[in-house]
Design a protein around this motif. Structure first.
Motif, PDB file in Angstrom:
ATOM      1  N   ARG A   1     -26.266 -21.756  24.178  1.00 53.40           N
ATOM      2  CA  ARG A   1     -27.389 -21.140  23.466  1.00 53.40           C
ATOM      3  C   ARG A   1     -28.564 -22.116  23.386  1.00 53.40           C
ATOM      4  O   ARG A   1     -29.724 -21.721  23.537  1.00 53.40           O
ATOM      5  CB  ARG A   1     -26.973 -20.710  22.058  1.00 53.40           C
TER       6      ARG A   1
ATOM      7  N   TYR B   1     -32.259 -21.656  21.988  1.00 46.96           N
ATOM      8  CA  TYR B   1     -31.886 -21.282  20.629  1.00 46.96           C
ATOM      9  C   TYR B   1     -31.429 -22.513  19.850  1.00 46.96           C
ATOM     10  O   TYR B   1     -30.803 -23.419  20.396  1.00 46.96           O
ATOM     11  CB  TYR B   1     -30.776 -20.226  20.646  1.00 46.96           C
TER      12      TYR B   1
ATOM     13  N   PHE C   1     -24.913 -15.750  25.250  1.00 47.24           N
ATOM     14  CA  PHE C   1     -25.534 -16.969  24.721  1.00 47.24           C
ATOM     15  C   PHE C   1     -27.016 -16.762  24.382  1.00 47.24           C
ATOM     16  O   PHE C   1     -27.791 -17.715  24.384  1.00 47.24           O
ATOM     17  CB  PHE C   1     -25.394 -18.142  25.706  1.00 47.24           C
ATOM     18  N   THR C   2     -27.404 -15.506  24.114  1.00 45.29           N
ATOM     19  CA  THR C   2     -28.762 -15.275  23.619  1.00 45.29           C
ATOM     20  C   THR C   2     -28.640 -15.018  22.116  1.00 45.29           C
ATOM     21  O   THR C   2     -28.217 -15.899  21.388  1.00 45.29           O
ATOM     22  CB  THR C   2     -29.444 -14.122  24.384  1.00 45.29           C
TER      23      THR C   2
ATOM     24  N   SER D   1     -24.881 -11.486  22.497  1.00 45.84           N
ATOM     25  CA  SER D   1     -23.753 -12.289  22.974  1.00 45.84           C
ATOM     26  C   SER D   1     -22.445 -11.537  22.794  1.00 45.84           C
ATOM     27  O   SER D   1     -21.558 -11.576  23.658  1.00 45.84           O
ATOM     28  CB  SER D   1     -23.694 -13.623  22.223  1.00 45.84           C
TER      29      SER D   1
END
Length: 250
Positions: free
Chosen positions: A95, A100, A226-227, A232
């Motif tokens: 991420r 992120y 992984f956003t 996710s």
């Protein structure tokens, strides 16, 4: 009351978008030629399609980020031996690579794992844990990301139907973090994907439409892993569904 669905922010370059488009076009062709004298469950690749696919397959077959996402899902599903701490670190680090923050990282991980429907070993650290994502909400999110990639309505319906058929097995994975339940296989989504990519790269035309559909699902949804938390979760569930769809059932 339906929960809101935010637009996805998939991580996909032009080559990945083109591969998704080409695979969806092949599926669309299969759906529109049912009345022709062609076996309905086979996809026949033209020379031009094979040539373009070869280049795109070569690119994705060596994409570390793509296979990291698949290994993460296999780890959650118990197909490969990765401990929870390693899975947590993989989730947070991937991420971060996508921009992120790792702030309140324990909360981020527990929010994800609880929303997915699994249970962390350290339940005492669950902070404002979300409820598991309803399966119907997951399917609505899938429709949103398929639309994002401009996949035709007919192909969208076909892919969503295939995922819905795997609901029981997916729900079992969510609750047990174990094998692909009810299917006799020791193969995870990573190995299944490699096998399908190899077959396409070798110009073999004996792949079923379900196998190509499963590959399409996996490639599309690896772009949302992984956003955000919910994307996710959706990407994880659909990658499980794609792996199950790629399995050849007797």
């Amino acid at each position: 009351m339906r929960l809101p669905i935010y637009n996805p922010r998939p991580v996909a370059d032009r080559q990945r978008e083109r591969l998704i488009k080409l695979l969806s076009n092949l599926l669309n062709e299969r759906l529109t030629r049912l009345n022709q004298n062609v076996p309905p469950d086979n996809i026949v690749l033209s020379n031009a399609e094979v040539k373009e696919l070869n280049a795109l397959i070569g690119e994705i077959s060596t994409d570390r980020s793509f296979f990291t996402a698949l290994s993460f899902v296999d780890g959650l599903a118990g197909r490969i031996k990765i401990g929870e701490e390693q899975l947590r670190e993989l989730y947070l680090s991937e991420r971060r690579r996508r921009g992120y923050s790792r702030a309140v990282s324990s909360n981020q991980w527990h929010q994800f794992i609880t929303r997915l429907g699994m249970h962390s070993g350290d339940l005492s650290t669950l902070i404002r844990a979300a409820a598991p994502m309803p399966f119907e909400h997951f399917l609505r999110m899938e429709r949103r990301v398929l639309s994002h990639f401009k996949i035709s309505e007919d192909v969208q319906e076909y892919l969503l139907e295939l995922m819905a058929r795997k609901r029981q097995a997916i729900e079992a994975l969510r609750e047990q973090a174990s094998n692909f339940r009810d299917l006799v296989t020791d193969t995870g989504v990573t190995d299944l994907t490699k096998a399908i990519l190899k077959q396409l790269g070798e110009k073999r035309d004996n792949l079923s439409s379900k196998q190509v559909a499963g590959l399409t699902i996996v490639i599309v949804d690896s772009t949302t892993l992984f956003t955000t938390r919910d994307w996710s979760v959706s990407g994880t569930l659909s990658t499980m569904a794609g792996g199950l769809t790629m399995i050849v059932e007797d």
